[in-house]
Scaffold this active site. Structure first.
Site, PDB file in Angstrom:
ATOM      1  N   HIS A  91       0.883  -1.149  -0.029  1.00 43.44           N
ATOM      2  CA  HIS A  91      -0.348  -0.044   0.031  1.00 43.44           C
ATOM      3  C   HIS A  91       0.787   1.352  -0.062  1.00 43.44           C
ATOM      4  CE1 HIS A  91       0.544  -0.851   4.031  1.00 43.44           C
ATOM      5  NE2 HIS A  91       0.036   0.539   4.660  1.00 43.44           N
ATOM      6  N   HIS A  94       1.272   3.791   1.767  1.00 45.12           N
ATOM      7  CA  HIS A  94       1.954   4.461   2.957  1.00 45.12           C
ATOM      8  C   HIS A  94       3.436   4.598   3.131  1.00 45.12           C
ATOM      9  CE1 HIS A  94      -2.049   3.925   5.680  1.00 45.12           C
ATOM     10  NE2 HIS A  94      -2.108   5.020   4.648  1.00 45.12           N
ATOM     11  N   ASP A 134       5.819   4.332   4.936  1.00 44.62           N
ATOM     12  CA  ASP A 134       6.607   3.049   5.487  1.00 44.62           C
ATOM     13  C   ASP A 134       6.571   1.726   4.766  1.00 44.62           C
ATOM     14  OD1 ASP A 134       4.093   3.143   6.722  1.00 44.62           O
ATOM     15  OD2 ASP A 134       4.584   2.121   8.257  1.00 44.62           O
ATOM     16  N   HIS A 135       5.986   1.846   3.643  1.00 43.10           N
ATOM     17  CA  HIS A 135       5.858   0.537   3.101  1.00 43.10           C
ATOM     18  C   HIS A 135       6.318   0.962   1.417  1.00 43.10           C
ATOM     19  CE1 HIS A 135       3.615  -1.825   5.972  1.00 43.10           C
ATOM     20  NE2 HIS A 135       3.434  -0.681   6.274  1.00 43.10           N
ATOM     21  N   ASP A 147      -0.530  -4.015   5.892  1.00 44.09           N
ATOM     22  CA  ASP A 147      -1.391  -3.413   7.142  1.00 44.09           C
ATOM     23  C   ASP A 147      -2.704  -3.701   7.248  1.00 44.09           C
ATOM     24  OD1 ASP A 147       1.152  -2.747   7.946  1.00 44.09           O
ATOM     25  OD2 ASP A 147       0.749  -0.445   7.817  1.00 44.09           O
ATOM     26  N   HIS A 169       4.159  -5.237  10.166  1.00 47.03           N
ATOM     27  CA  HIS A 169       4.710  -4.659  11.641  1.00 47.03           C
ATOM     28  C   HIS A 169       4.676  -5.631  12.636  1.00 47.03           C
ATOM     29  CE1 HIS A 169       4.531  -0.380  10.450  1.00 47.03           C
ATOM     30  NE2 HIS A 169       3.510  -0.830   9.693  1.00 47.03           N
TER      31      HIS A 169
END
Length: 258
Positions: free
Chosen positions: A54, A56, A58-59, A135, A174
């Site tokens: 996705h 975001h 941090d990905h 996530d 995560h």
């Protein structure tokens, strides 16, 4: 097929999927591309493409950099998710092949983001399949409903992901497992499987070890967000349908401070 996890940022996981016969590899959410490439190079792998779950940061935040470091690399991402650096958009049901034996199936699992993709990966006939859930599905938890609804998360968890073979290995985005299991115990204090898994997860973390992978079967036994069909859980949160129960569970978790 081999999977290598790479701890990134504070609590993120990136992954390498490796076709052992050809040494071809794919990286899942390589947010720290130098770190991922260091592992890839040390294993003598030929990194062919990136799978982004996705948009975001941090990905997807490492996509542009990895394209600089590996010229010509393909970056796959959800067609409606506006993934940074994406070269090849995928939709639900699209397939990508890696090496001689690996097939990657894109599964649209929206809610956390509208275009979130989970990647279901199969190898040789005798190998256990894997799913990279970003996530959407965490071990004993699920992602926040940033862009979607309880209905969408129910579909993603209890229809799409629950229908995968029970032994399927679950690799999420995560390391949230201990907190998720502590919350799960507040929902089902008498669930022995949750208690056992919490003890195991705490030992893993104390030893500096990850708690991934889980399996679809374990999630169906211990993850309250995948158990919203159960009358006992619906009664616990005061709701009368799975979708309403799932939405209420998410509210409980959002306000829970452990």
């Amino acid at each position: 097929m081999k999977i290598f996890h790479i701890h990134c940022l504070e609590d993120n996981y990136s992954y390498l999927i490796v076709d052992e016969s050809t040494k071809e590899a794919a990286a899942v959410d390589p947010v720290e591309p130098e770190k991922v490439l260091q592992v890839s190079n040390s294993l003598g792998l030929n990194l062919k493409f990136v799978l982004t779950t996705h948009h975001h940061w941090d990905h997807a935040g490492g996509n542009e950099k990895i394209k600089e470091l590996v010229p010509g690399i393909k970056v796959y991402g959800g067609s409606i998710d506006n993934v940074k650096g994406c070269t090849n958009a995928v939709e639900n049901g699209d397939k990508v092949h890696l090496g001689a034996d690996i097939t990657v199936l894109a599964l649209h699992t929206p809610c956390h983001t509208n275009g979130h993709i989970s990647y279901y990966v199969t190898g040789r006939e005798n190998e256990v399949p894997t799913v990279f859930t970003g996530d959407t599905l965490f071990i004993a938890g699920c992602g926040k409903f940033f862009e979607g609804t309880a209905e969408q998360m129910y579909q993603s968890l209890s229809v799409t992901l629950s229908s995968l073979p029970k032994p399927t290995l679950v690799y999420c985005g995560h390391e949230y497992t201990v907190k998720n299991l502590l919350f799960a115990l507040t929902v089902e204090p008498d669930n022995l499987r949750i208690q056992q898994k919490l003890n195991w997860a705490q030992n893993q973390r104390q030893a500096g070890q990850p708690t991934i992978p889980s399996t679809i079967e374990e999630e169906l036994e211990t993850n309250p967000f995948m158990r919203a069909d159960l009358p006992a859980i619906q009664a616990k949160v005061g709701r009368s349908s799975p979708v309403e129960a799932l939405g209420e569970l998410r509210k409980w978790k959002d306000n829970w401070r452990g």
